[in-house]
Write an enzyme that holds these catalytic residues in place. Structure first.
Site, PDB file in Angstrom:
ATOM      1  CD1 TRP A  18      -2.055   2.244   1.335  1.00 19.71           C
ATOM      2  CD2 TRP A  18      -3.407   0.528   0.831  1.00 19.71           C
ATOM      3  NE1 TRP A  18      -3.314   2.752   1.155  1.00 19.71           N
ATOM      4  CE2 TRP A  18      -4.164   1.733   0.847  1.00 19.71           C
ATOM      5  CE3 TRP A  18      -4.040  -0.680   0.551  1.00 19.71           C
ATOM      6  CZ2 TRP A  18      -5.526   1.747   0.590  1.00 19.71           C
ATOM      7  CZ3 TRP A  18      -5.397  -0.666   0.292  1.00 19.71           C
ATOM      8  CH2 TRP A  18      -6.128   0.523   0.307  1.00 19.71           C
ATOM      9  CG  HIS A  52      -3.393  -8.693   4.296  1.00 22.89           C
ATOM     10  ND1 HIS A  52      -3.188  -8.304   2.993  1.00 22.89           N
ATOM     11  CD2 HIS A  52      -4.308  -7.814   4.810  1.00 22.89           C
ATOM     12  CE1 HIS A  52      -3.936  -7.243   2.717  1.00 22.89           C
ATOM     13  NE2 HIS A  52      -4.629  -6.928   3.806  1.00 22.89           N
ATOM     14  CG  HIS A  58      -6.834  -2.725   9.322  1.00 24.37           C
ATOM     15  ND1 HIS A  58      -5.664  -2.005   9.261  1.00 24.37           N
ATOM     16  CD2 HIS A  58      -7.351  -2.718   8.057  1.00 24.37           C
ATOM     17  CE1 HIS A  58      -5.470  -1.588   8.012  1.00 24.37           C
ATOM     18  NE2 HIS A  58      -6.477  -1.992   7.278  1.00 24.37           N
TER      19      HIS A  58
END
Length: 207
Positions: A18, A52, A58
């Protein structure tokens, strides 16, 4: 017996992450020459590198961490379906499917095939689809994409909708060669006590 198929991204120093996240790196930090007996490697990476799972922590400060998640979510029968050339993953893409008895749903979009670079856009999951999936009994949603939301989203509506409906998230699968059908899935996260996510080694075996 059918063989297990690896559907994980390979972890190399070139794997795209990312934008702005921690780059992946592996190096031998203690060589056989230095130790006299073994090579010992060191890894530096984001918890969201490659294939993942996302833990609720998160995107929710009060959410569960990886260690709190039920490992049984990530092992068992899974249905692979194809949703190609879609702008969004909506109910109309899945309404024709029989999801009776399906707990784990893996969606192949083919929207991210060049995994040497991070995609510019992806088809996000429509939050309005999520209650339907939950009603059908889905508890794990997996995608061949780096996120269930649009890449520029700050609200993360799909992440929150999935969490609110008891559906867990598996991202970054490599489903390029996987046909539609029922499979066995194993994609166990690491036992990270404070983890907001975890890389997994995801494998499938056709039933």
């Amino acid at each position: 017996m059918n063989r297990w198929i690896d559907v994980s991204q390979k972890l190399t120093n070139e794997i795209p992450v990312w934008p702005g996240d921690t780059p992946f790196s592996y190096q031998v930090s203690w060589s056989k020459e230095e130790s006299g007996s073994v090579n010992v490697g060191q890894i530096n990476m984001s918890t969201h590198t490659g294939t993942h799972i996302d833990a609720p922590f998160h995107f929710d400060d009060e959410g569960q961490c990886v260690i709190d998640l039920d490992v049984n979510l990530y092992i068992g029968d899974a249905l692979v379906v194809h949703v190609k050339n879609a702008k969004r993953i909506e109910l109309k893409e899945l309404a024709h499917l029989s999801l009776e008895g399906v707990t784990r749903l893996l969606i192949r979009t083919d929207a991210w095939t060049d995994r040497t670079s991070f995609p510019a856009t992806i088809p996000p999951v429509d939050p309005e689809l999520v209650p339907y999936l939950a009603k059908q009994g889905i508890r794990l949603l997996g995608l061949d994409l780096p996120s269930v939301d649009a890449l520029d989203s700050k609200e993360l509506a799909a992440h929150h909708a999935l969490h609110e409906n008891g559906i867990h998230i598996l991202e970054g699968l490599v489903l390029d060669e996987i046909e539609e059908g029922m499979y066995e899935l194993a994609a166990l996260p690491l036992p990270l006590v404070e983890g907001d996510g975890s890389p997994v080694r995801a494998v499938l075996r056709q039933k």
